[in-house]
Design an enzyme around this catalytic site. Structure first.
Site, short mmCIF file in Angstrom:
data_model
loop_
_atom_site.label_atom_id
_atom_site.label_comp_id
_atom_site.label_asym_id
_atom_site.label_seq_id
_atom_site.Cartn_x
_atom_site.Cartn_y
_atom_site.Cartn_z
N ARG A 25 0.83 -1.22 0.00
CA ARG A 25 0.00 0.00 0.00
C ARG A 25 0.86 1.27 0.00
NH1 ARG A 25 -3.12 -3.77 -0.03
NH2 ARG A 25 -1.91 -3.86 -1.89
N SER A 52 -10.54 -0.29 2.80
CA SER A 52 -9.88 -0.57 4.09
C SER A 52 -9.36 0.75 4.66
CB SER A 52 -8.70 -1.52 3.88
OG SER A 52 -9.17 -2.71 3.33
N GLU A 107 -5.03 4.16 5.81
CA GLU A 107 -4.59 3.90 4.43
C GLU A 107 -4.86 5.07 3.49
OE1 GLU A 107 -5.40 -0.10 2.77
OE2 GLU A 107 -6.13 0.96 1.02
#
Ligand code: FAD
EC number: 1.3.1.98
Length: 375
Positions: free
Chosen positions: A183, A260, A367
């Site tokens: 990520r 997420s 995130e």
């Protein structure tokens, strides 16, 4: 809507930008531009319908030090409420080309990512079917090295065309120059460059990437590492994602999210043991044994969703009346139930992060990219 922050000097530059070919000017609130449907109003918004238009607009604003935010599908953005003192530059060029002999696919930044996947699958090209259903634009996929169901864009990304804002020029960059990791890339949080297009190396045997994600393999009745027809894998991934509210749908508030919300924490093995002891103390040895923990480069990856749930924040928390809740389908998604503002989201994010830190001693990292607001 009048924008009280607009500097008269900016207005001249904005008019200049609006007069460029393939650019339209508007005042689109972030609540319309993001999948969370949250965030206030920029100084002005500029839709760019070609790479050249985007480069010219960004070059102009950079020359005049006008703060800007590049916006794709708005599916990984948390933006402050109220007036947001920057120009939103929306990338709206969306060409997709396939070179069949080499099995290479090039997509422009504004192409809808799932349409890129569908186009590849229809052409019999495999490698990205596990990334089906991820919202947002093709250009943003390298920004946080999107991933799902055992695959990530790093597996297939060959190169990107970038507009390098520091040097004011268009360059090609190999995937290896982007520091792609879980990520993460060196484009995320930096705004140093804008992705204008991406080139992917796919494969033409009609079969998927090896199935590395247990739940997906089980759904398809396959063995781990088996390769199956790409269309079957795409359908299975979309089915699994829909069940978890991970395919954005206007009609389903569980999907008014940024996906997420926290990354899975990567900790040292000593820290992982400490967390396991805390789980044992709170929930017993059986729960401690069951705690998901995977060895990865750099340490042990824990499951943010599992920690959140075990800290007492279950799906749907804090309840039906709340403006922002955990999705009723997935513990890791914070969702706007329709009339929330960003402050509500931040309050819940802080509560969950604080709760997990207090119970298990792990600080979760968000995130999405935060603009004008922080956790
Ligand atoms: C329901 C749902 C499910 C999701 N599932 C997943 C998942 O499975 N896996 C996953 O990895 N992510 C997932 N996400 C997160 C998100 O979809 C991805 O991160 C996506 O790539 C963001 O694309 P975007 O175009 O919406 O980016 P935006 O939200 O528009 O932008 C995000 C950041 O990237 C920058 N940016 C955007 N485009 C460019 C560009 N062309 N050049 C440079 N910078 C750019 C923006 O300035 C911003 O900083 C999910 C989100 C939602 C809402």
């Amino acid at each position: 809507m009048a924008n009280t922050l607009l500097d008269p000097h900016y207005e001249e530059i904005f008019e200049q930008a609006a007069s460029l070919s393939s650019v339209t000017r508007g005042l689109e609130p972030f609540a319309q531009l993001t999948t969370l449907h949250l965030g206030g109003t920029p100084l002005s918004s500029f839709r760019c319908f070609s790479q050249q238009a985007a480069v010219e607009v960004i070059k102009l604003f950079d020359a005049h030090q006008i703060p800007l935010l590049v916006v794709g599908g708005g599916s990984n953005l948390v933006v402050a409420d109220g007036e947001v003192p920057l120009a939103a530059v929306i990338l709206d060029f969306d060409g997709i080309d396939i070179d069949a002999p080499s099995a290479r696919l090039r997509a422009e930044a504004g192409a809808v990512w799932d349409e890129v996947v569908a186009t590849a699958v229809a052409a019999g090209l495999g490698g990205i079917e596990c990334l089906s259903g991820i919202p947002g634009s093709a250009g943003a996929t390298p920004v946080q090295n999107v991933g799902a169901y055992g695959c990530e864009i790093a597996d297939v990304l060959v190169e990107v065309t970038l507009y390098d804002r520091q040097h004011g020029r268009i360059v090609k960059a190999a995937a290896s120059e982007l520091d792609l990791a879980y990520r993460y890339s060196n484009l995320k949080f930096t705004q140093r460059a804008v992705v204008l297009d991406i080139t992917l190396q796919l494969h033409s045997d009609g079969l998927s990437a090896p199935l590395r994600f247990g739940e997906l393999a089980r759904t398809l009745g396959a063995e781990p590492e088996q390769r199956l027809p790409i269309a079957d894998v795409r359908e299975a991934v979309l089915g699994l994602r829909r069940g978890k509210g991970m395919v954005y749908q206007e009609s389903d508030h569980d999907t008014w999210s940024a996906g997420s919300f926290f990354t899975n924490p990567i900790v040292s093995s000593a820290q992982a043991s400490e967390v396991r002891s805390k789980v044992a103390a709170k929930l017993g040895e059986e729960a401690a044994e069951a705690m998901p923990a995977f060895e990865v480069a750099g340490g042990i990856k824990l499951s943010a969703a599992w920690l959140i749930d075990k800290a007492g924040f279950h799906k749907g928390y804090p309840g039906p009346q709340a403006p922002v809740r955990l999705s009723t389908k997935h513990t890791l998604a914070l969702s706007n139930r329709g009339n929330a503002n960003t402050a509500d989201l931040v309050a819940l994010a802080r509560e969950i992060r604080g709760g997990v830190a207090e119970v298990f001693g792990v600080t979760l990292e968000p995130e999405p990219v935060w603009v004008g607001v922080s956790i």
